[in-house]
Write an enzyme that holds these catalytic residues in place. Sequence first.
Site: not given
Ligand code: GLC
Length: 419
Positions: A29, A34, A81, A101, A156, A158, A339, A382
């Site tokens: 990431y 957000n 990414y 988000q 959030g 996903d 998730w 994570e």
């Molecule tokens: C994934 C998660 C999301 C989070 C992002 C960065 O996309 O599902 O909630 O904001 O990672 O950590």
Amino acid sequence: MSMDLTEKAQGILRGNDRGGYTLPTKGLYPYQWNWDSAFAAWGFATFDADRGWQELETLMSGQWEDGMIPHILFHRPDPGYFPGPDVWQGRGPIPSSGISQPPVAASFMAKMLAMDPTGEARARAMWPALKRWHRWFMDWRLDRGAVCVTHPWEAGRDNAPDWDGAMRAIDADDVGEYTRRDTSHVDPAMRPTKYDYDRYLKLVQIGVSVGWDHEKLREINPFRVADPTMTFTLLRAQRDLAAMGRRFGEDVSEIEEWIAVLEDGAETLWNPEIGGYDSRDVRAGRFNGVLSNASMLCWYAGINDARALPALERMLAAAEYGLASYDPEAEGFESLRYWRGPTWPIMNYLVGSGLEEQGLDGPAARIRRDTARLMEAHGFAEYYDPHTSAPAGGGSFTWTAAVWLGWAGHAPQHQQGAA
Ligand code: GLC
């Protein structure tokens, strides 16, 4: 509190700091997300107040003219990414995605203000932007007072099972060729499938096709799901925004009206069949039948609902470490796939601190202790397997470190005021 872990957590925030904003984790990431950023701000606030305020200010600087604060700000291009700025084609002042988000920023700002009253001028300066963002949700995202997501990533959570029904209704045959990057950073078995990814991209293409016009999207987007994550975090954020507004001498009557609308909206998510708050597929007009950690955000939103306790207790009893992201007894539970089962420190914090505030000390202490145990055993991943505690997904994770610094690393009796 273990000094060693605290130093490590601070080191993660510093290491992921890109000067004004913080990456969730390197590699997987590489931009500013957000709600991760709101957690990061609070984590920084525990040892560097100035840097904490700056994180929120950078997030606000990506606000669109219509009030939306996007889910990703692409400050600097990173080919590692996908989908990046060229795919999303957001229309804000900073290249961005086209969705939002969970709006936790106002709530963390309130906490930061309590920790650092000298930051009041900075909080005051951001207050109007937060109010515009909150208004944007009220204008474009409500269904019967509950807040909808227009893409699974907006919630959030996903690839939560909540979205499966609505995703099936999306025809993604013409999505075209693309190369994922996420599966080159972490084990594909822990990530969403290609079937899901095709649909995530199709929804982005639909948004781009109308220039992210939210009025049009409300009509044409096949995906519109009223979601407990959004509804409860916005309800909480409106309460915190109103409280700060009163302190700043602002007129908060409109925010009070929004709170009443959202309280009614939350009730439309109560599904007696599962004994919990559920997501609602607005297009199909039915509940999704999913008991998740987001179902348990009612306390965080200030709704002390005894109806929700049996399901919470059952979910806690069915896992060894904290609150699973999906009911461990449900068919389709997967303890390591994103998730669909794993336990997430940030959700544990939101749910656990809400329970603390409402005086439900038993489950609150259990969730907090379990969250600390995960980090003590495996550092700042994570997410984790709720049965074995195995760490999964990305490592050196910003918001996990923030949860240690702000909450899990403290015994409850050392916590000052409301969590
Ligand atoms: C994934 C998660 C999301 C989070 C992002 C960065 O996309 O599902 O909630 O904001 O990672 O950590």
